[in-house]
Motif scaffolding. Structure first.
Motif, PDB file in Angstrom:
ATOM      1  N   CYS A 213      53.053   5.668 -60.251  1.00 53.02           N
ATOM      2  CA  CYS A 213      52.893   7.213 -59.665  1.00 53.02           C
ATOM      3  C   CYS A 213      51.942   7.343 -58.291  1.00 53.02           C
ATOM      4  O   CYS A 213      50.645   6.872 -58.693  1.00 53.02           O
ATOM      5  CB  CYS A 213      51.716   7.728 -61.275  1.00 53.02           C
ATOM      6  N   GLU A 214      52.309   8.151 -57.434  1.00 52.56           N
ATOM      7  CA  GLU A 214      51.871   8.509 -55.933  1.00 52.56           C
ATOM      8  C   GLU A 214      52.154  10.176 -55.983  1.00 52.56           C
ATOM      9  O   GLU A 214      53.569  10.068 -56.402  1.00 52.56           O
ATOM     10  CB  GLU A 214      52.394   7.918 -55.169  1.00 52.56           C
TER      11      GLU A 214
ATOM     12  N   LEU B 250      52.653   8.711 -66.844  1.00 52.79           N
ATOM     13  CA  LEU B 250      54.151   7.564 -66.224  1.00 52.79           C
ATOM     14  C   LEU B 250      54.221   7.336 -68.214  1.00 52.79           C
ATOM     15  O   LEU B 250      53.586   6.660 -68.234  1.00 52.79           O
ATOM     16  CB  LEU B 250      52.947   6.781 -66.199  1.00 52.79           C
ATOM     17  N   GLU B 251      55.639   7.691 -68.318  1.00 49.67           N
ATOM     18  CA  GLU B 251      56.230   6.615 -69.484  1.00 49.67           C
ATOM     19  C   GLU B 251      57.191   5.814 -68.921  1.00 49.67           C
ATOM     20  O   GLU B 251      58.301   5.736 -68.216  1.00 49.67           O
ATOM     21  CB  GLU B 251      57.158   7.844 -70.050  1.00 49.67           C
ATOM     22  N   LYS B 252      57.200   4.541 -69.661  1.00 49.70           N
ATOM     23  CA  LYS B 252      58.306   3.925 -69.329  1.00 49.70           C
ATOM     24  C   LYS B 252      59.145   3.513 -71.211  1.00 49.70           C
ATOM     25  O   LYS B 252      58.906   3.752 -72.325  1.00 49.70           O
ATOM     26  CB  LYS B 252      57.939   2.283 -69.401  1.00 49.70           C
TER      27      LYS B 252
ATOM     28  N   VAL C  92      52.563   4.119 -70.203  1.00 41.43           N
ATOM     29  CA  VAL C  92      51.989   3.124 -70.402  1.00 41.43           C
ATOM     30  C   VAL C  92      50.889   3.589 -69.572  1.00 41.43           C
ATOM     31  O   VAL C  92      50.155   2.355 -69.312  1.00 41.43           O
ATOM     32  CB  VAL C  92      53.258   2.765 -70.158  1.00 41.43           C
ATOM     33  N   GLN C  93      50.779   4.511 -68.509  1.00 45.01           N
ATOM     34  CA  GLN C  93      50.000   4.649 -67.952  1.00 45.01           C
ATOM     35  C   GLN C  93      49.611   6.367 -67.722  1.00 45.01           C
ATOM     36  O   GLN C  93      50.415   6.470 -67.729  1.00 45.01           O
ATOM     37  CB  GLN C  93      49.662   4.358 -66.604  1.00 45.01           C
TER      38      GLN C  93
ATOM     39  N   ILE D 137      62.448   5.717 -66.508  1.00 42.94           N
ATOM     40  CA  ILE D 137      60.659   5.580 -66.010  1.00 42.94           C
ATOM     41  C   ILE D 137      60.944   7.315 -65.512  1.00 42.94           C
ATOM     42  O   ILE D 137      61.654   7.364 -64.944  1.00 42.94           O
ATOM     43  CB  ILE D 137      60.623   5.101 -64.678  1.00 42.94           C
ATOM     44  N   ILE D 138      59.864   7.434 -66.262  1.00 37.89           N
ATOM     45  CA  ILE D 138      59.679   9.116 -65.537  1.00 37.89           C
ATOM     46  C   ILE D 138      57.760   9.254 -65.701  1.00 37.89           C
ATOM     47  O   ILE D 138      56.971   8.613 -66.180  1.00 37.89           O
ATOM     48  CB  ILE D 138      60.013   9.647 -66.808  1.00 37.89           C
ATOM     49  N   ALA D 139      57.678   9.834 -64.492  1.00 38.47           N
ATOM     50  CA  ALA D 139      56.703   9.796 -64.550  1.00 38.47           C
ATOM     51  C   ALA D 139      56.338  12.044 -64.492  1.00 38.47           C
ATOM     52  O   ALA D 139      57.197  12.267 -63.223  1.00 38.47           O
ATOM     53  CB  ALA D 139      55.894   9.828 -63.073  1.00 38.47           C
TER      54      ALA D 139
END
Ligand code: 0L1
Ligand code: MG
Length: 265
Positions: free
Chosen positions: A110-111, A189-191, A196-197, A249-251
């Motif tokens: 994620c940035e 951050l979702e996986k 997950v983060q 993946i969703i940020a």
């Protein structure tokens, strides 16, 4: 910065990296054969790669800062930030499926991305100058992919491999930098629906604008400036997460909205 490679070595190493990037296979890290390779040598290889891609018709869209958070430095065992170039061939939109077959062992980060309105030049670029030159910021996901066996490398090798640049996706809501406090932006951050983060943008050198200033100053070491209209990724806020075909993946970013991507075969 001092160099040890001659032009032939630079071209040879560049061809090795280019082959691994374009045909998606892993290679030994470059310093196994060239242990004396310096950071300046590594940027010569990266710059040769950029020259070749542009000659092949790729369009330079911007730059990325890498290894700008403690989480990333610890994950990779490397303690100095790097830069890499971005092209139109690496850009993906949120609605496309990113093919894993074109990559070696992809991971996502994620940035916060910046889009510049004015050019920036080092060597003494500051975060304040970055904010003044920024048109807007937006949330992004970077897909990194080391071309080295086992995602293991040292600083010189990873810089030559364009700082593991592979794909990038911008999304969410563009915001004016003066309307938000960048460093306090949180991200999850979702996986596949699981968190997950998570982290805050301050993980990136205290403020992502500092990472962009650092990037501009690194560019000045090889006589490059950051043109207006550049897309700049300021570096992963959290550690990178491995992805495989079928992963969603969703940020989710505070104040900036979310970016989602899907991976396929
Ligand atoms: O974007 C990044 O932080 C990647 C920099 C290179 C190191 C890595 O591949 O994790
Ligand atoms: Mg990154």
């Amino acid at each position: 910065m001092s160099t040890t490679l001659n032009r032939e070595d630079v071209v040879r190493l560049c061809e090795r990296v280019e082959g691994a990037q374009t045909r998606a296979y892993s290679i030994p890290k470059l310093t196994d054969e060239y242990p004396e390779m310096s950071i300046a040598d590594a940027y010569l290889v990266q710059n040769e790669l950029r020259r070749r891609f542009l000659q092949q018709g790729h369009r330079l869209t911007g730059w990325k800062a890498g290894l700008t958070s403690k989480a990333k430095m610890e994950q990779m065992g490397v303690a100095v930030p790097t830069v890499g170039f971005l092209t139109d061939k690496m850009a993906r939109s949120e609605n496309t499926v990113i093919s894993v077959a074109d990559l070696v062992h992809p991971r996502v980060e994620c940035e916060v991305a910046f889009v510049t309105r004015y050019p920036l030049a080092g060597p003494n670029c500051t975060a304040e100058q970055v904010l003044e030159a920024t048109d807007y910021v937006l949330p992004a996901i970077e897909v990194i992919d080391s071309r080295f066996h086992g995602f293991k490398f040292d600083l010189a090798s990873v810089i030559a491999d364009n700082s593991s640049s592979a794909r990038y996706v911008g999304g969410g809501r563009p915001r004016n930098v003066h309307d938000i406090e960048l460093r306090s932006i949180g991200v999850v951050l979702e996986k596949n629906g699981e968190i997950v983060q998570m982290g805050a943008a301050a993980e990136v050198l205290g403020d992502p604008a500092e990472a962009v200033a650092l990037l501009v100053n690194i560019l000045s070491e090889f006589n490059e400036t950051l043109p207006a209209g550049s897309f700049v990724m300021s570096g992963g806020i959290t550690a990178a997460v491995a992805v495989a075909p079928g992963d969603n993946i969703i940020a989710r970013y505070q104040h900036l909205g979310s970016v989602s991507i899907r991976f396929g075969e």
